[in-house]
Each structure stands twice: as C-alpha cells, then as structure tokens.
Design a protein around this motif. Sequence first.
Motif, PDB file in Angstrom:
ATOM      1  N   GLY A  40       0.768  -1.230   0.000  1.00  0.00           N
ATOM      2  CA  GLY A  40       0.000   0.000   0.000  1.00  0.00           C
ATOM      3  C   GLY A  40       0.799   1.280   0.000  1.00  0.00           C
ATOM      4  N   PRO A  41       1.656   1.561   0.972  1.00  0.00           N
ATOM      5  CA  PRO A  41       2.387   2.835   0.908  1.00  0.00           C
ATOM      6  C   PRO A  41       3.348   2.848  -0.282  1.00  0.00           C
ATOM      7  CG  PRO A  41       2.566   1.834   3.094  1.00  0.00           C
ATOM      8  CD  PRO A  41       1.935   0.827   2.186  1.00  0.00           C
ATOM      9  N   ALA A  42       3.543   4.026  -0.874  1.00  0.00           N
ATOM     10  CA  ALA A  42       4.485   4.159  -1.992  1.00  0.00           C
ATOM     11  C   ALA A  42       5.879   3.757  -1.534  1.00  0.00           C
ATOM     12  CB  ALA A  42       4.491   5.591  -2.514  1.00  0.00           C
ATOM     13  N   THR A  43       6.485   2.831  -2.270  1.00  0.00           N
ATOM     14  CA  THR A  43       7.788   2.285  -1.911  1.00  0.00           C
ATOM     15  C   THR A  43       8.680   2.283  -3.141  1.00  0.00           C
ATOM     16  OG1 THR A  43       6.730   0.897  -0.246  1.00  0.00           O
ATOM     17  CG2 THR A  43       8.947   0.278  -0.894  1.00  0.00           C
ATOM     18  N   VAL A  44       9.945   2.672  -2.961  1.00  0.00           N
ATOM     19  CA  VAL A  44      10.908   2.745  -4.060  1.00  0.00           C
ATOM     20  C   VAL A  44      12.137   1.895  -3.733  1.00  0.00           C
ATOM     21  CG1 VAL A  44      10.151   5.044  -4.791  1.00  0.00           C
ATOM     22  CG2 VAL A  44      12.003   4.828  -3.117  1.00  0.00           C
ATOM     23  N   ALA A  45      12.957   1.691  -4.737  1.00  0.00           N
ATOM     24  CA  ALA A  45      14.195   0.937  -4.547  1.00  0.00           C
ATOM     25  C   ALA A  45      15.237   1.802  -3.848  1.00  0.00           C
ATOM     26  CB  ALA A  45      14.735   0.453  -5.881  1.00  0.00           C
ATOM     27  N   ALA A  46      15.882   1.232  -2.846  1.00  0.00           N
ATOM     28  CA  ALA A  46      17.036   1.865  -2.208  1.00  0.00           C
ATOM     29  C   ALA A  46      18.318   1.268  -2.779  1.00  0.00           C
ATOM     30  CB  ALA A  46      16.988   1.665  -0.697  1.00  0.00           C
ATOM     31  N   GLY A  47      18.200   0.117  -3.433  1.00  0.00           N
ATOM     32  CA  GLY A  47      19.342  -0.536  -4.057  1.00  0.00           C
ATOM     33  C   GLY A  47      18.958  -1.911  -4.536  1.00  0.00           C
ATOM     34  N   GLY A  48      19.767  -2.442  -5.420  1.00  0.00           N
ATOM     35  CA  GLY A  48      19.514  -3.777  -5.924  1.00  0.00           C
ATOM     36  C   GLY A  48      20.746  -4.333  -6.607  1.00  0.00           C
ATOM     37  N   GLU A  49      20.853  -5.648  -6.595  1.00  0.00           N
ATOM     38  CA  GLU A  49      21.965  -6.301  -7.295  1.00  0.00           C
ATOM     39  C   GLU A  49      21.459  -7.587  -7.916  1.00  0.00           C
ATOM     40  OE1 GLU A  49      24.335  -8.905  -4.074  1.00  0.00           O
ATOM     41  OE2 GLU A  49      24.556  -6.736  -3.831  1.00  0.00           O
ATOM     42  N   ILE A  50      22.141  -8.012  -8.969  1.00  0.00           N
ATOM     43  CA  ILE A  50      21.701  -9.203  -9.683  1.00  0.00           C
ATOM     44  C   ILE A  50      22.898 -10.085 -10.009  1.00  0.00           C
ATOM     45  CG2 ILE A  50      21.856  -8.162 -12.001  1.00  0.00           C
ATOM     46  CD1 ILE A  50      19.106  -9.622 -12.562  1.00  0.00           C
ATOM     47  N   SER A  51      22.659 -11.375 -10.013  1.00  0.00           N
ATOM     48  CA  SER A  51      23.643 -12.353 -10.495  1.00  0.00           C
ATOM     49  C   SER A  51      23.023 -13.037 -11.706  1.00  0.00           C
ATOM     50  CB  SER A  51      23.940 -13.401  -9.417  1.00  0.00           C
ATOM     51  OG  SER A  51      24.560 -12.805  -8.302  1.00  0.00           O
ATOM     52  N   PHE A  52      23.716 -12.941 -12.846  1.00  0.00           N
ATOM     53  CA  PHE A  52      23.263 -13.587 -14.074  1.00  0.00           C
ATOM     54  C   PHE A  52      23.835 -15.002 -14.095  1.00  0.00           C
ATOM     55  CE2 PHE A  52      23.726  -9.021 -15.097  1.00  0.00           C
ATOM     56  CZ  PHE A  52      22.392  -8.731 -15.309  1.00  0.00           C
ATOM     57  N   LEU A  53      22.977 -15.998 -14.169  1.00  0.00           N
ATOM     58  CA  LEU A  53      23.411 -17.384 -14.076  1.00  0.00           C
ATOM     59  C   LEU A  53      23.461 -18.095 -15.422  1.00  0.00           C
ATOM     60  CD1 LEU A  53      21.328 -18.199 -10.893  1.00  0.00           C
ATOM     61  CD2 LEU A  53      23.748 -17.537 -11.036  1.00  0.00           C
ATOM     62  N   ARG A  54      22.561 -17.715 -16.337  1.00  0.00           N
ATOM     63  CA  ARG A  54      22.507 -18.323 -17.666  1.00  0.00           C
ATOM     64  C   ARG A  54      22.108 -17.251 -18.669  1.00  0.00           C
ATOM     65  NH1 ARG A  54      20.634 -22.243 -14.222  1.00  0.00           N
ATOM     66  NH2 ARG A  54      21.551 -24.294 -14.463  1.00  0.00           N
ATOM     67  N   PRO A  55      22.599 -17.345 -19.893  1.00  0.00           N
ATOM     68  CA  PRO A  55      22.184 -16.371 -20.905  1.00  0.00           C
ATOM     69  C   PRO A  55      20.734 -16.613 -21.324  1.00  0.00           C
ATOM     70  CG  PRO A  55      23.569 -18.057 -21.895  1.00  0.00           C
ATOM     71  CD  PRO A  55      23.559 -18.322 -20.421  1.00  0.00           C
ATOM     72  N   VAL A  56      20.092 -15.537 -21.748  1.00  0.00           N
ATOM     73  CA  VAL A  56      18.740 -15.656 -22.297  1.00  0.00           C
ATOM     74  C   VAL A  56      18.809 -15.304 -23.777  1.00  0.00           C
ATOM     75  CG1 VAL A  56      17.659 -15.181 -20.072  1.00  0.00           C
ATOM     76  CG2 VAL A  56      18.048 -13.299 -21.666  1.00  0.00           C
ATOM     77  N   ARG A  57      17.849 -15.805 -24.527  1.00  0.00           N
ATOM     78  CA  ARG A  57      17.868 -15.670 -25.985  1.00  0.00           C
ATOM     79  C   ARG A  57      16.552 -15.090 -26.493  1.00  0.00           C
ATOM     80  NH1 ARG A  57      22.927 -17.163 -26.691  1.00  0.00           N
ATOM     81  NH2 ARG A  57      23.589 -19.106 -25.760  1.00  0.00           N
ATOM     82  N   GLU A  58      16.612 -14.605 -27.711  1.00  0.00           N
ATOM     83  CA  GLU A  58      15.423 -14.078 -28.370  1.00  0.00           C
ATOM     84  C   GLU A  58      14.300 -15.121 -28.314  1.00  0.00           C
ATOM     85  OE1 GLU A  58      13.935 -12.792 -32.824  1.00  0.00           O
ATOM     86  OE2 GLU A  58      16.093 -12.803 -32.400  1.00  0.00           O
ATOM     87  N   GLY A  59      13.121 -14.661 -27.951  1.00  0.00           N
ATOM     88  CA  GLY A  59      11.957 -15.538 -27.878  1.00  0.00           C
ATOM     89  C   GLY A  59      11.729 -16.170 -26.518  1.00  0.00           C
ATOM     90  N   ASP A  60      12.755 -16.167 -25.646  1.00  0.00           N
ATOM     91  CA  ASP A  60      12.574 -16.724 -24.307  1.00  0.00           C
ATOM     92  C   ASP A  60      11.496 -15.957 -23.548  1.00  0.00           C
ATOM     93  OD1 ASP A  60      14.604 -18.548 -24.732  1.00  0.00           O
ATOM     94  OD2 ASP A  60      16.048 -17.559 -23.400  1.00  0.00           O
ATOM     95  N   VAL A  61      10.651 -16.675 -22.843  1.00  0.00           N
ATOM     96  CA  VAL A  61       9.680 -16.058 -21.945  1.00  0.00           C
ATOM     97  C   VAL A  61      10.236 -16.194 -20.536  1.00  0.00           C
ATOM     98  CG1 VAL A  61       7.334 -16.128 -21.031  1.00  0.00           C
ATOM     99  CG2 VAL A  61       7.739 -16.562 -23.470  1.00  0.00           C
ATOM    100  N   LEU A  62      10.463 -15.057 -19.909  1.00  0.00           N
ATOM    101  CA  LEU A  62      11.043 -15.020 -18.566  1.00  0.00           C
ATOM    102  C   LEU A  62       9.970 -14.652 -17.559  1.00  0.00           C
ATOM    103  CD1 LEU A  62      14.295 -12.998 -19.376  1.00  0.00           C
ATOM    104  CD2 LEU A  62      13.941 -15.484 -19.467  1.00  0.00           C
ATOM    105  N   GLU A  63      10.019 -15.290 -16.400  1.00  0.00           N
ATOM    106  CA  GLU A  63       9.141 -14.926 -15.297  1.00  0.00           C
ATOM    107  C   GLU A  63       9.992 -14.618 -14.078  1.00  0.00           C
ATOM    108  OE1 GLU A  63       4.798 -16.743 -16.137  1.00  0.00           O
ATOM    109  OE2 GLU A  63       6.088 -17.942 -14.826  1.00  0.00           O
ATOM    110  N   ALA A  64       9.672 -13.507 -13.440  1.00  0.00           N
ATOM    111  CA  ALA A  64      10.383 -13.067 -12.245  1.00  0.00           C
ATOM    112  C   ALA A  64       9.463 -13.233 -11.045  1.00  0.00           C
ATOM    113  CB  ALA A  64      10.814 -11.612 -12.395  1.00  0.00           C
ATOM    114  N   TYR A  65       9.925 -14.006 -10.057  1.00  0.00           N
ATOM    115  CA  TYR A  65       9.156 -14.315  -8.853  1.00  0.00           C
ATOM    116  C   TYR A  65       9.783 -13.562  -7.676  1.00  0.00           C
ATOM    117  CZ  TYR A  65       7.405 -18.151 -11.697  1.00  0.00           C
ATOM    118  OH  TYR A  65       6.838 -18.888 -12.705  1.00  0.00           O
ATOM    119  N   ALA A  66       9.075 -12.564  -7.164  1.00  0.00           N
ATOM    120  CA  ALA A  66       9.578 -11.742  -6.061  1.00  0.00           C
ATOM    121  C   ALA A  66       8.942 -12.164  -4.748  1.00  0.00           C
ATOM    122  CB  ALA A  66       9.276 -10.268  -6.322  1.00  0.00           C
ATOM    123  N   THR A  67       9.771 -12.217  -3.699  1.00  0.00           N
ATOM    124  CA  THR A  67       9.316 -12.606  -2.369  1.00  0.00           C
ATOM    125  C   THR A  67       9.900 -11.672  -1.330  1.00  0.00           C
ATOM    126  OG1 THR A  67       9.330 -14.916  -3.071  1.00  0.00           O
ATOM    127  CG2 THR A  67       9.229 -14.510  -0.707  1.00  0.00           C
TER     128      THR A  67
END
Length: 135
Positions: free
Chosen positions: A73-100
């Motif tokens: 409910g309250p407006a919330t913004v990013a204070a920071g973020g980091e990512i680790s890329f584990l495998r390459p993605v290719r044209e046509g791939d459908v990606l789903e991001a699951y946030a917890t």
Amino acid sequence: MAGDGGRTAAHDMFDADVASKGLGIELVSAGDGAAVARMRVTPAMLNGHAIGHGGFVFLLADTAFALACNSHGPATVAAGGEISFLRPVREGDVLEAYATERVRHGRSGIYDVTVRRGDEVVAEFRGRSRTIARD
C-alpha cells in the motif's frame, strides 16, 4: 490479497508504469509482499553477443521487486539492488520473475527475486526498498 485475485496498490502502480509496459512486461500476480512479472525477450533486447542484454533481465526483476514491495500500500521505491546472471537468455525466451519479501521493518525492506525461463533459473536479484512519503 494475492490469493483472492484482488487488486493491490501494486496494480495501480503498474497501470502507470510506462517503462515496464513499453517492454511488454506483464503483471501476473501481486499481493502480500510477493509478485510475479513476465516478459518475452525481443530482438531489440539482444546485445552484441546475440544474447539478452543483462539490463533488460535486471529491469524485469526490478519490476517484480517493485510490485512486491508496493503490494502493501504505501508508496515504496528501490534503495538498491543487485543481480547475479546465471545463464544467458535468448530471443523468444519467456522469462518470469518471482519476487518474495524476506523482511520488512519500519520503512525498509529486503526482497529476493528469482528470474526463470520455464523451470531453469537464469538470474537471482536482491532488492532493498524504502517506503516514502508522497508530497
């Protein structure tokens, strides 16, 4: 709210998210500190190695993160973020991001996002959030 299919503040935020919608990102679900977002990798998202540019994978994860932390409910913004890329993605791939949501205390929160191509994990993201006062 996530389980009952109800609208959350995250849905309202996503309705105004021109950047994510411009990339074809879809809101699959959002509520109770969790969210799922989906994106198909297009030719315009490829880098010089003909694989998906990491910036687009980051953006998908960041969108799921934003949906999860704004589901309360309250407006919330990013204070920071980091990512680790584990495998390459290719044209046509459908990606789903699951946030917890991992923890929320006061105005701060920590969220983990797993980006998948089917059953395969392609990236892991951790975001830190901050609830803000709207002017």
